[in-house]
Design a protein around this motif. Structure first.
Motif, PDB file in Angstrom:
ATOM      1  N   ALA A 296     -15.226  -8.168  15.189  1.00 41.34           N
ATOM      2  CA  ALA A 296     -15.707  -7.722  13.884  1.00 41.34           C
ATOM      3  C   ALA A 296     -14.503  -7.248  13.079  1.00 41.34           C
ATOM      4  O   ALA A 296     -13.685  -6.467  13.580  1.00 41.34           O
ATOM      5  CB  ALA A 296     -16.725  -6.601  14.032  1.00 41.34           C
ATOM      6  N   SER A 297     -14.381  -7.738  11.845  1.00 42.07           N
ATOM      7  CA  SER A 297     -13.236  -7.394  11.001  1.00 42.07           C
ATOM      8  C   SER A 297     -13.716  -7.034   9.603  1.00 42.07           C
ATOM      9  O   SER A 297     -14.677  -7.629   9.086  1.00 42.07           O
ATOM     10  CB  SER A 297     -12.260  -8.577  10.908  1.00 42.07           C
ATOM     11  N   PHE A 298     -12.993  -6.089   8.974  1.00 44.90           N
ATOM     12  CA  PHE A 298     -13.305  -5.660   7.615  1.00 44.90           C
ATOM     13  C   PHE A 298     -11.991  -5.491   6.857  1.00 44.90           C
ATOM     14  O   PHE A 298     -11.011  -4.988   7.399  1.00 44.90           O
ATOM     15  CB  PHE A 298     -14.074  -4.331   7.626  1.00 44.90           C
ATOM     16  N   THR A 299     -11.966  -5.916   5.589  1.00 42.59           N
ATOM     17  CA  THR A 299     -10.751  -5.803   4.781  1.00 42.59           C
ATOM     18  C   THR A 299     -11.090  -5.336   3.372  1.00 42.59           C
ATOM     19  O   THR A 299     -12.222  -5.495   2.899  1.00 42.59           O
ATOM     20  CB  THR A 299     -10.008  -7.147   4.680  1.00 42.59           C
ATOM     21  N   ALA A 300     -10.068  -4.782   2.716  1.00 44.69           N
ATOM     22  CA  ALA A 300     -10.216  -4.368   1.315  1.00 44.69           C
ATOM     23  C   ALA A 300      -8.889  -4.593   0.611  1.00 44.69           C
ATOM     24  O   ALA A 300      -7.828  -4.213   1.130  1.00 44.69           O
ATOM     25  CB  ALA A 300     -10.622  -2.902   1.218  1.00 44.69           C
ATOM     26  N   ASP A 301      -8.936  -5.226  -0.573  1.00 47.31           N
ATOM     27  CA  ASP A 301      -7.744  -5.435  -1.384  1.00 47.31           C
ATOM     28  C   ASP A 301      -7.955  -4.757  -2.735  1.00 47.31           C
ATOM     29  O   ASP A 301      -8.969  -4.974  -3.402  1.00 47.31           O
ATOM     30  CB  ASP A 301      -7.486  -6.935  -1.575  1.00 47.31           C
ATOM     31  N   LEU A 302      -6.978  -3.933  -3.133  1.00 45.40           N
ATOM     32  CA  LEU A 302      -7.108  -3.108  -4.323  1.00 45.40           C
ATOM     33  C   LEU A 302      -6.009  -3.413  -5.319  1.00 45.40           C
ATOM     34  O   LEU A 302      -4.840  -3.567  -4.939  1.00 45.40           O
ATOM     35  CB  LEU A 302      -7.033  -1.624  -3.933  1.00 45.40           C
ATOM     36  N   GLY A 303      -6.361  -3.506  -6.578  1.00 47.60           N
ATOM     37  CA  GLY A 303      -5.395  -3.576  -7.666  1.00 47.60           C
ATOM     38  C   GLY A 303      -5.924  -2.805  -8.855  1.00 47.60           C
ATOM     39  O   GLY A 303      -7.039  -3.086  -9.334  1.00 47.60           O
ATOM     40  N   LEU A 306      -2.509   1.272 -14.082  1.00 40.08           N
ATOM     41  CA  LEU A 306      -2.504   2.667 -14.509  1.00 40.08           C
ATOM     42  C   LEU A 306      -1.860   2.842 -15.870  1.00 40.08           C
ATOM     43  O   LEU A 306      -1.637   3.954 -16.325  1.00 40.08           O
ATOM     44  CB  LEU A 306      -1.756   3.525 -13.476  1.00 40.08           C
ATOM     45  N   GLY A 307      -1.561   1.737 -16.505  1.00 36.02           N
ATOM     46  CA  GLY A 307      -0.920   1.755 -17.805  1.00 36.02           C
ATOM     47  C   GLY A 307      -0.386   0.381 -18.116  1.00 36.02           C
ATOM     48  O   GLY A 307      -0.634  -0.588 -17.380  1.00 36.02           O
ATOM     49  N   ASP A 308       0.363   0.262 -19.212  1.00 34.98           N
ATOM     50  CA  ASP A 308       0.874  -1.045 -19.607  1.00 34.98           C
ATOM     51  C   ASP A 308       1.883  -1.603 -18.605  1.00 34.98           C
ATOM     52  O   ASP A 308       2.019  -2.811 -18.464  1.00 34.98           O
ATOM     53  CB  ASP A 308       1.529  -0.954 -20.986  1.00 34.98           C
ATOM     54  N   SER A 309       2.608  -0.753 -17.879  1.00 36.77           N
ATOM     55  CA  SER A 309       3.657  -1.239 -16.986  1.00 36.77           C
ATOM     56  C   SER A 309       3.621  -0.544 -15.631  1.00 36.77           C
ATOM     57  O   SER A 309       4.637  -0.359 -14.985  1.00 36.77           O
ATOM     58  CB  SER A 309       5.033  -1.042 -17.627  1.00 36.77           C
ATOM     59  N   LEU A 310       2.431  -0.159 -15.177  1.00 34.19           N
ATOM     60  CA  LEU A 310       2.307   0.513 -13.887  1.00 34.19           C
ATOM     61  C   LEU A 310       1.007   0.098 -13.218  1.00 34.19           C
ATOM     62  O   LEU A 310      -0.047   0.082 -13.862  1.00 34.19           O
ATOM     63  CB  LEU A 310       2.341   2.035 -14.074  1.00 34.19           C
ATOM     64  N   GLU A 311       1.087  -0.258 -11.936  1.00 38.96           N
ATOM     65  CA  GLU A 311      -0.099  -0.682 -11.194  1.00 38.96           C
ATOM     66  C   GLU A 311      -0.112  -0.044  -9.815  1.00 38.96           C
ATOM     67  O   GLU A 311       0.904   0.013  -9.119  1.00 38.96           O
ATOM     68  CB  GLU A 311      -0.134  -2.206 -11.031  1.00 38.96           C
ATOM     69  N   LEU A 312      -1.274   0.429  -9.433  1.00 44.73           N
ATOM     70  CA  LEU A 312      -1.530   0.879  -8.075  1.00 44.73           C
ATOM     71  C   LEU A 312      -2.162  -0.272  -7.304  1.00 44.73           C
ATOM     72  O   LEU A 312      -3.104  -0.910  -7.784  1.00 44.73           O
ATOM     73  CB  LEU A 312      -2.475   2.080  -8.078  1.00 44.73           C
ATOM     74  N   TYR A 313      -1.651  -0.568  -6.119  1.00 39.30           N
ATOM     75  CA  TYR A 313      -2.216  -1.656  -5.325  1.00 39.30           C
ATOM     76  C   TYR A 313      -2.309  -1.226  -3.870  1.00 39.30           C
ATOM     77  O   TYR A 313      -1.645  -0.270  -3.424  1.00 39.30           O
ATOM     78  CB  TYR A 313      -1.388  -2.940  -5.455  1.00 39.30           C
ATOM     79  N   GLY A 314      -3.116  -1.927  -3.118  1.00 42.04           N
ATOM     80  CA  GLY A 314      -3.258  -1.577  -1.716  1.00 42.04           C
ATOM     81  C   GLY A 314      -4.015  -2.625  -0.940  1.00 42.04           C
ATOM     82  O   GLY A 314      -4.668  -3.512  -1.507  1.00 42.04           O
ATOM     83  N   PHE A 315      -3.905  -2.525   0.382  1.00 39.24           N
ATOM     84  CA  PHE A 315      -4.644  -3.403   1.283  1.00 39.24           C
ATOM     85  C   PHE A 315      -4.924  -2.632   2.561  1.00 39.24           C
ATOM     86  O   PHE A 315      -4.078  -1.887   3.060  1.00 39.24           O
ATOM     87  CB  PHE A 315      -3.851  -4.670   1.604  1.00 39.24           C
ATOM     88  N   GLY A 316      -6.124  -2.819   3.089  1.00 37.56           N
ATOM     89  CA  GLY A 316      -6.481  -2.196   4.353  1.00 37.56           C
ATOM     90  C   GLY A 316      -7.360  -3.121   5.168  1.00 37.56           C
ATOM     91  O   GLY A 316      -8.103  -3.944   4.617  1.00 37.56           O
ATOM     92  N   ASP A 317      -7.255  -3.012   6.482  1.00 32.65           N
ATOM     93  CA  ASP A 317      -8.114  -3.814   7.340  1.00 32.65           C
ATOM     94  C   ASP A 317      -8.376  -3.081   8.651  1.00 32.65           C
ATOM     95  O   ASP A 317      -7.585  -2.244   9.089  1.00 32.65           O
ATOM     96  CB  ASP A 317      -7.489  -5.188   7.617  1.00 32.65           C
ATOM     97  N   TYR A 318      -9.521  -3.400   9.245  1.00 28.01           N
ATOM     98  CA  TYR A 318      -9.897  -2.855  10.554  1.00 28.01           C
ATOM     99  C   TYR A 318     -10.551  -3.967  11.354  1.00 28.01           C
ATOM    100  O   TYR A 318     -11.390  -4.720  10.833  1.00 28.01           O
ATOM    101  CB  TYR A 318     -10.872  -1.687  10.409  1.00 28.01           C
ATOM    102  N   SER A 319     -10.159  -4.087  12.634  1.00 24.48           N
ATOM    103  CA  SER A 319     -10.745  -5.088  13.518  1.00 24.48           C
ATOM    104  C   SER A 319     -11.107  -4.450  14.851  1.00 24.48           C
ATOM    105  O   SER A 319     -10.345  -3.635  15.395  1.00 24.48           O
ATOM    106  CB  SER A 319      -9.764  -6.245  13.765  1.00 24.48           C
TER     107      SER A 319
END
Length: 851
Positions: A296-303, A306-319
């Motif tokens: 069983a696997s689960f994932t999340a991708d985030l983008g 936060l403004g014109d020239s700034l971005e928060l991003y991320g990735f997580g997974d569990y298996s």
């Protein structure tokens, strides 16, 4: 799709590919048609720390496999999918028993599985906690844990890239780009089984995107796979005894032959009456099958901007993974059995429960005059509990348990990166210029804990019954049968830090020419300093014809687990010790601390479009690896007379016929090969046909072997055994070629793929009728496998796909009859690590719904 958007892979000569009619499909669509405007499909992010390049103008060979190509392989894991779609990538089919049944790895360009670096969204992925996955001393990334439905595309750089990415990138880099959709989703259900019935597989996938704010996204996905057990062993012949034979007085006597693998009737004795009614279908060898497994696997991708020239991003997974795999059946007449518990013998099962997860967060943006920066930090952990079920610890007699906890393995990695990049059209010397700089910190930890006492301990109970009743159980038979627990003295805990700084410069003197330069300095605790460099370039001679080449140096630091690895294992008929290179026992026997492996890579290639909509790439390469980590040839008294005294002197707990080995820097290898890809497309009535021919030819040579330690030379102990040399030199097929044809028209689609595995040498001890046994190489390759797919979309959202893998039920070669005593009735009659499963053909159906 323009001509530069489809090419990749590796090969041997074009004529060889066509004449063999071997085939491969999934590499046929070199670039995904990515929907996101921010990530256009013709831009790749692997291979240079500069602005995005199209595959057509990259100075290095890069394969881009979109989600559709991965889906067509019809496999449950990314690991097997890459094996089916890339000729340069090979996954040996490991024996269907033991922990390594579940934890596997592939190899790129015929090199070690540890020589390929795996990234997710450009960030280093943590490796498995289990050492020795496919290759001795290697801790590789487990691609089987990454769900396919979270992947947008996979970019495979087939060239050395340690100067870009650090340790492990000797053979190349696999970069997994995850989905970043802000809307829509898909659910699917897949079910199938093998031709012979059984091995039932169920797979369920789901994924959906959620919009965050005006332009952010969160993509969530999950996967569940349930694989039932199936093995291909036959009935045990009537002349093989299960129980003790009887003498004239009716008392049990010892059998003739090999009591562990093939007991037979001695002269003057009669079979036990129970032989007539015993179930003679048992599992032996277990090479021809699939174990019981759940994932069983689960994932999340985030983008999130936060403004014109700034971005928060991320990735997580569990298996989460749970598996149960049978070992060799144990005859009831073995004295390592407690017959009061298992009167009819037993089949022990290796078990694993694994929890794996990672999380990464980063910020990226732009400052100053066009400088782009990226700061990220990620943590990954792999935790594995190991078990053996339906077994026995014979020295505990009637007090023995039957299920045993064998120990825990845990690996963690914390990586932090800062990347800075700037691209200008009028930079150095007036050329288009890309500047890049960066720094990286990594902390790794490793832990191996002991199993419960009965899994490794000695209870002191004698043999309870049978002809040897009252005799003591040998110390070498301590612990649970089949898999022995981690002993307290084999437990370990370790950690290390590494630091790196790197820089890159890319010059574009003209539209026809590109030159990339990169350098990296890295310091590993207990592995020293290393400076690697890389220069690569491309020049377009005329439109539609370009040359490219790369020269680089690389390295791989010893796996953290390898620095302290120690293992004791009780097999069917002996006890084996792999000693830690830092232990006093190993030091007495000549062991030395492990050094990093170092490589020198050269490649030269051609990119051409000989006619419209037809693309050709040819890439020659050579990789020289110094100080390759391997394992010294095992020795014991019965194989190297006189060495038993040395073994007992190293430790009073060792018996003279205990097998001893340890890890070493064994020598230098050189791998040469060629990759070829020819593909194209054309209209066919109302639809379009895409075709591809691709292949890889490689050959590895052992250039030199390290000197045998002085303490071992007197016993003629070889540093690298013939079997170990075969593992290094011949694990990958000499030639692997894949051809595919895919047709789509309206709601209908049809795909045909053929894969040819050329010469595959394996080393076996062959029993001779006269004279001593010999160790010989046996060719078990020359296998052709055909896969077929048919699909139909009922609506824009609902579709059905029917697949047959191994349409014509091809099987790997069987071993010579004198290679195993169990040939007539065991699946071990098939080669254990063939790329083709002896179970043969598999069919399935997949129903999907998209929105």
């Amino acid at each position: 799709m323009n001509s530069g958007k489809r090419y990749f892979l590796l090969g041997s000569a074009i004529s060889g590919l066509i004449s063999s009619t071997t085939a491969q499909a999934a590499a046929e669509t070199a670039i995904a048609e990515v929907e996101s405007a921010e990530a256009p499909g013709n831009i790749v992010v692997t291979g240079a720390r500069s602005a995005g390049r199209t595959v057509e103008n990259s100075p290095t060979p890069i394969d881009v496999l979109p989600a559709e190509t991965l889906r067509q392989a019809n496999q449950a894991s990314l690991l097997q999918t890459l094996n089916d779609t890339l000729p340069s990538f090979n996954v040996p089919n490991m024996p269907g028993y033991g922990i390594n049944t579940f934890i596997r790895a592939g190899q790129l360009r015929g090199l070690s599985s540890g020589h390929t670096l795996v990234l997710i969204n450009g960030k280093r992925r943590h490796v498995t906690a289990r050492l020795g996955v496919n290759d001795v001393g290697v801790a590789a990334v487990d691609l089987g844990l990454i769900p396919l439905n979270t992947i947008d595309r996979v970019e495979v750089l087939r060239d050395g890239a340690s100067a870009l990415y650090g340790s492990d990138a000797i053979a190349g880099v696999i970069n997994i780009i995850t989905r970043k959709s802000a809307e829509g989703g898909e659910v699917s259900a897949r079910a199938g089984q093998y031709y012979q019935g059984g091995g039932w597989l169920q797979q369920y996938d789901a994924g959906a995107g959620v919009r965050l704010g005006e332009s952010g996204h969160l993509y969530l996905s999950g996967q569940y796979v349930d694989q039932k057990q199936l093995f291909a062993d036959g009935d045990v012949p009537d002349n093989i005894l299960f129980y003790f034979p009887r003498n004239a007085a009716g008392n049990p006597v010892l059998p003739a032959g090999n009591a562990s693998t093939a007991p037979t009737l001695p002269a003057g004795a009669t079979p036990d009456p129970r032989e007539a009614s015993v179930d003679r279908r048992k599992i032996f060898g277990a090479a021809g099958g699939v174990p019981r497994a759940q994932l069983a696997s689960f994932t999340a991708d985030l983008g999130l901007p936060l403004g014109d020239s700034l971005e928060l991003y991320g990735f997580g997974d569990y298996s989460w993974r749970k598996g149960r795999s049978p070992q060799h059946y144990r005859f009831p007449s073995r004295d390592q059995n407690v017959r009061a518990i298992y009167p009819d013998g037993f089949t022990p099962y290796s078990g694993v429960v694994e929890n794996d997860f990672s999380v990464l967060l980063g910020l990226r943006g732009e400052i100053g005059d066009g400088w782009n920066w990226d700061l990220s930090s990620g943590y990954g952990q792999d935790d594995i509990d190991t078990y053996v079920y339906d077994s026995v610890s014979p020295s505990y007699g009637l007090q023995s348990e039957t299920d045993f906890f064998l120990g825990n393995y845990r690996y963690t990695a914390w990586n932090s990166n800062l990347d800075i990049r700037k691209s200008t059209e009028d930079g150095l010397f007036g050329f288009g210029t890309d500047w890049s700089f960066g720094a990286e910190f990594r902390r790794e930890t490793y832990r191996r804990t002991a199993g419960e006492e009965q899994s490794w301990g000695y209870g002191g109970q004698p043999i309870l019954d049978g002809p040897n009743a009252g005799k003591p159980i040998s110390l070498s038979d301590s612990g649970s049968q089949a898999d022995t627990g981690v002993r307290p003295e084999d437990a370990a805990r370790d950690n290390r830090n590494s630091y790196a700084v790197y820089a890159g410069l890319s010059l574009r003197p003209s539209e026809q020419a590109t030159l990339d330069l990169a350098a990296r300095y890295e310091r590993y605790q207990r592995a020293g300093d290393v400076l690697t460099g890389r220069v690569s370039g491309r020049y377009e001679i005329v439109p539609g014809l370009a040359l490219r080449g790369t020269a680089s140096t690389g390295f791989q630091a010893p796996a953290l687990a390898a620095l302290t690895f120690r293992q004791t294992n009780v097999t069917v008929n002996q006890t084996n010790h792999i000693l830690s290179v830092t232990s006093p026992e190993a030091q007495v026997l000549g062991a030395r601390p492990l050094k990093p492996e170092r490589s020198t890579n050269f490649s030269f290639g051609l990119v051409a479009q000989p006619v419209r909509d037809v693309n050709l790439t040819v890439d020659l390469y050579q990789v020289r690896v110094k100080d390759r980590i391997s394992q010294i040839g095992a020795f014991r008294e019965s194989t190297h007379p006189g060495s038993g005294v040395l073994v007992q002197a190293a430790s009073p707990t060792f018996g003279p016929d205990d097998s001893i080995s340890y890890l070493i820097n064994a020598g230098t290898t050189r791998t040469r090969g060629v990759d070829v890809v020819l593909d194209g497309e054309f209209d066919a009535g109302p639809g379009a046909i895409h075709w591809s021919l691709a292949g890889n030819y490689n050959k590895t040579k052992l250039l030199d072997v390290a000197q045998t330690p002085d303490v071992l030379q007197q016993f003629n102990i070889v540093l690298i055994s013939t079997t170990t040399q075969a593992q290094i030199l011949y694990r990958a097929p000499r030639l692997k070629a894949i051809g595919s044809v895919n047709w789509k028209s309206g709601p209908f689609s049809l795909g045909l793929r053929g894969t040819y595995y050329g010469k595959i040498n394996r080393s076996y001890t062959l029993t001779q009728t006269t004279g001593p046994n010999t160790i010989e190489l046996v060719n078990v390759g020359n296998i052709f496998v055909t896969d077929l797919e048919a699909g139909y979309d009922f609506t824009d959202r609902l579709g059905l796909r029917l697949n047959v893998n191994n349409l014509f039920d091809a099987k790997p070669a069987q071993l010579p009859r004198n290679a195993t005593s169990r040939w007539p009735f065991s699946s071990i009659a098939y080669v254990q690590d063939s790329p083709v499963n002896p179970l043969g053909g598999f069919y399935s159906a997949t129903l999907s719904y998209r929105w």
